[in-house]
Design a protein around this motif. Sequence first.
Motif, PDB file in Angstrom:
ATOM      1  N   SER A  64       0.827  -1.213   0.000  1.00  0.00           N
ATOM      2  CA  SER A  64       0.000   0.000   0.000  1.00  0.00           C
ATOM      3  C   SER A  64       0.858   1.258   0.000  1.00  0.00           C
ATOM      4  N   THR A  65       1.990   1.219   0.705  1.00  0.00           N
ATOM      5  CA  THR A  65       2.905   2.371   0.705  1.00  0.00           C
ATOM      6  C   THR A  65       3.402   2.650  -0.710  1.00  0.00           C
ATOM      7  N   THR A  66       3.746   1.587  -1.428  1.00  0.00           N
ATOM      8  CA  THR A  66       4.222   1.753  -2.807  1.00  0.00           C
ATOM      9  C   THR A  66       3.131   2.301  -3.703  1.00  0.00           C
ATOM     10  N   ILE A  67       1.916   1.766  -3.566  1.00  0.00           N
ATOM     11  CA  ILE A  67       0.786   2.237  -4.371  1.00  0.00           C
ATOM     12  C   ILE A  67       0.513   3.716  -4.085  1.00  0.00           C
ATOM     13  N   LYS A  68       0.592   4.108  -2.823  1.00  0.00           N
ATOM     14  CA  LYS A  68       0.345   5.517  -2.472  1.00  0.00           C
ATOM     15  C   LYS A  68       1.421   6.429  -3.038  1.00  0.00           C
ATOM     16  N   MET A  69       2.660   5.951  -3.114  1.00  0.00           N
ATOM     17  CA  MET A  69       3.699   6.758  -3.749  1.00  0.00           C
ATOM     18  C   MET A  69       3.488   6.828  -5.260  1.00  0.00           C
ATOM     19  N   MET A  70       3.095   5.718  -5.868  1.00  0.00           N
ATOM     20  CA  MET A  70       2.878   5.682  -7.315  1.00  0.00           C
ATOM     21  C   MET A  70       1.677   6.521  -7.737  1.00  0.00           C
ATOM     22  N   SER A  71       0.730   6.695  -6.825  1.00  0.00           N
ATOM     23  CA  SER A  71      -0.467   7.482  -7.155  1.00  0.00           C
ATOM     24  C   SER A  71      -0.376   8.916  -6.646  1.00  0.00           C
ATOM     25  N   GLY A  72       0.762   9.302  -6.078  1.00  0.00           N
ATOM     26  CA  GLY A  72       0.976  10.687  -5.683  1.00  0.00           C
ATOM     27  C   GLY A  72       0.485  11.057  -4.302  1.00  0.00           C
ATOM     28  N   ILE A  73       0.017  10.087  -3.528  1.00  0.00           N
ATOM     29  CA  ILE A  73      -0.491  10.367  -2.180  1.00  0.00           C
ATOM     30  C   ILE A  73       0.660  10.564  -1.196  1.00  0.00           C
ATOM     31  N   LEU A  74       1.711   9.754  -1.326  1.00  0.00           N
ATOM     32  CA  LEU A  74       2.899   9.876  -0.491  1.00  0.00           C
ATOM     33  C   LEU A  74       4.096  10.303  -1.334  1.00  0.00           C
ATOM     34  N   GLY A  85       6.104   8.811 -18.559  1.00  0.00           N
ATOM     35  CA  GLY A  85       7.322   9.572 -18.774  1.00  0.00           C
ATOM     36  C   GLY A  85       7.455  10.824 -17.925  1.00  0.00           C
ATOM     37  N   ILE A  86       6.473  11.104 -17.051  1.00  0.00           N
ATOM     38  CA  ILE A  86       6.487  12.315 -16.227  1.00  0.00           C
ATOM     39  C   ILE A  86       6.669  11.932 -14.761  1.00  0.00           C
ATOM     40  N   ASP A  87       7.542  12.623 -14.071  1.00  0.00           N
ATOM     41  CA  ASP A  87       7.813  12.360 -12.658  1.00  0.00           C
ATOM     42  C   ASP A  87       6.634  12.858 -11.823  1.00  0.00           C
ATOM     43  N   ILE A  88       5.931  11.916 -11.170  1.00  0.00           N
ATOM     44  CA  ILE A  88       4.726  12.280 -10.418  1.00  0.00           C
ATOM     45  C   ILE A  88       5.060  13.109  -9.178  1.00  0.00           C
ATOM     46  N   THR A  89       6.252  12.947  -8.635  1.00  0.00           N
ATOM     47  CA  THR A  89       6.639  13.732  -7.457  1.00  0.00           C
ATOM     48  C   THR A  89       6.795  15.211  -7.807  1.00  0.00           C
ATOM     49  N   LYS A  90       7.327  15.490  -8.972  1.00  0.00           N
ATOM     50  CA  LYS A  90       7.579  16.874  -9.384  1.00  0.00           C
ATOM     51  C   LYS A  90       6.389  17.507 -10.106  1.00  0.00           C
ATOM     52  N   HIS A  91       5.551  16.680 -10.731  1.00  0.00           N
ATOM     53  CA  HIS A  91       4.432  17.209 -11.530  1.00  0.00           C
ATOM     54  C   HIS A  91       3.142  16.472 -11.151  1.00  0.00           C
ATOM     55  N   VAL A  95       0.027  14.720 -13.518  1.00  0.00           N
ATOM     56  CA  VAL A  95      -0.025  13.271 -13.652  1.00  0.00           C
ATOM     57  C   VAL A  95      -1.326  12.686 -13.124  1.00  0.00           C
ATOM     58  N   VAL A  96      -1.825  13.205 -11.985  1.00  0.00           N
ATOM     59  CA  VAL A  96      -3.024  12.606 -11.384  1.00  0.00           C
ATOM     60  C   VAL A  96      -4.267  12.762 -12.254  1.00  0.00           C
ATOM     61  N   GLN A  97      -4.207  13.619 -13.259  1.00  0.00           N
ATOM     62  CA  GLN A  97      -5.311  13.723 -14.208  1.00  0.00           C
ATOM     63  C   GLN A  97      -5.476  12.438 -15.013  1.00  0.00           C
ATOM     64  N   HIS A  98      -4.414  11.619 -15.030  1.00  0.00           N
ATOM     65  CA  HIS A  98      -4.412  10.430 -15.881  1.00  0.00           C
ATOM     66  C   HIS A  98      -4.398   9.124 -15.093  1.00  0.00           C
ATOM     67  N   HIS A 173     -12.977   9.914 -15.452  1.00  0.00           N
ATOM     68  CA  HIS A 173     -12.106  10.771 -16.254  1.00  0.00           C
ATOM     69  C   HIS A 173     -11.230   9.982 -17.228  1.00  0.00           C
ATOM     70  N   SER A 174     -11.594   8.700 -17.461  1.00  0.00           N
ATOM     71  CA  SER A 174     -10.887   7.841 -18.424  1.00  0.00           C
ATOM     72  C   SER A 174      -9.381   7.812 -18.190  1.00  0.00           C
ATOM     73  N   PRO A 175      -8.945   7.360 -17.011  1.00  0.00           N
ATOM     74  CA  PRO A 175      -7.507   7.369 -16.711  1.00  0.00           C
ATOM     75  C   PRO A 175      -6.735   6.347 -17.547  1.00  0.00           C
ATOM     76  N   LYS A 176      -5.461   6.620 -17.746  1.00  0.00           N
ATOM     77  CA  LYS A 176      -4.588   5.689 -18.460  1.00  0.00           C
ATOM     78  C   LYS A 176      -4.095   4.580 -17.527  1.00  0.00           C
ATOM     79  N   VAL A 177      -4.033   4.904 -16.219  1.00  0.00           N
ATOM     80  CA  VAL A 177      -3.536   3.953 -15.223  1.00  0.00           C
ATOM     81  C   VAL A 177      -4.563   3.851 -14.098  1.00  0.00           C
TER      82      VAL A 177
END
Length: 325
Positions: A64-74, A85-91, A95-98, A173-177
């Motif tokens: 869950s920690t990994t999933i939260k980092m991958m989805s921008g929560i942590l 191709g976009i760094d979710i931590t910086k942008h 990214v969360v739009q997708h 919102h038709s996400p890619k991921v």
Amino acid sequence: MNMIEVKNLSKDYHVVKKEGGMKGALKALVTRESKVISAVKNLNFTIEAGEIIGFIGPNGAGKSTTIKMMSGILTPSEGEILIGGIDITKHRKEVVQHIGVVFGQRSQLNWDLRLGESFELLRHIYQIDKIQYQKTLDEMDDIFGIKELLDKPVRQMSLGQRVKGDLVAAMIHSPKVLFLDEPTIGLDVSAKYALRKFIKEIKEQRGTTIILTTHDLGDIQQLCNRLIIINHGNLVEDGNLEDIVNRIAPYKTLVVEYYDEQFATHEKCQLIESDGNIAKYRFMKNDITAAKLIEALSMKAQIKDVSIEEAGIDDIIRAAYEERD
């Protein structure tokens, strides 16, 4: 094309050590000792667009920690995560739009609204035009029959109905991921079937990349060709499900029912159990085929019936967990 790239990902937590009682409380006011707990340790993997990945591990493994980092929560302590191709931590906002996220133990639906009103709220948040919104809703209705629930208050919905609502909300919102973290917790057989149907159809129709964490091994067998297994925050396995099964359990079990209690033997199998006129043999898949083994045994004793047992997926996964332990 890689939809997700995880590079040297780590997450540490600083936990304050505190002695018990009044003395410990007073001491903590003056000096505080802390220790570092590493929830995730230097993870590296990539996920291609359109893949369905089983992301699994025992409780406390860091899933869950990994999933939260991958989805921008942590925010990671170290490393980077690229989504498209976009760094979710910086942008993060971009990214969360997708991406879409469903946590089995938490709902993103508004408890005080009707289900349809919750969807409308999300439509405005993501700035989705009405035509695209209606198209998505029609597609979700074909899978879930969701339109019959639109006028029902969320607080009056059953667990299975709320999970359906959360899945549709994540796809508005038709996400890619799409991240699904324990989505089948507490669901009955019918609801699990609907969830699996949903995953298969959005993958086929939309090419959505899906990361599924689950303890339901039926989900893994029916949906995932590839497994990523972590334990104690470390990557344990990453590969094709069939390849992992063949490596951890490269054997099959042949159950033979004879006409009498006279058993046959063969050099390329091991008799592991017998009961009356029934014998169980274990043989290595690469040493001999089941057909040749049955033929060889039948030449030594009369066979009434046979069956073949594969290693259970639960045994395979448990063995993978215990390997790292």
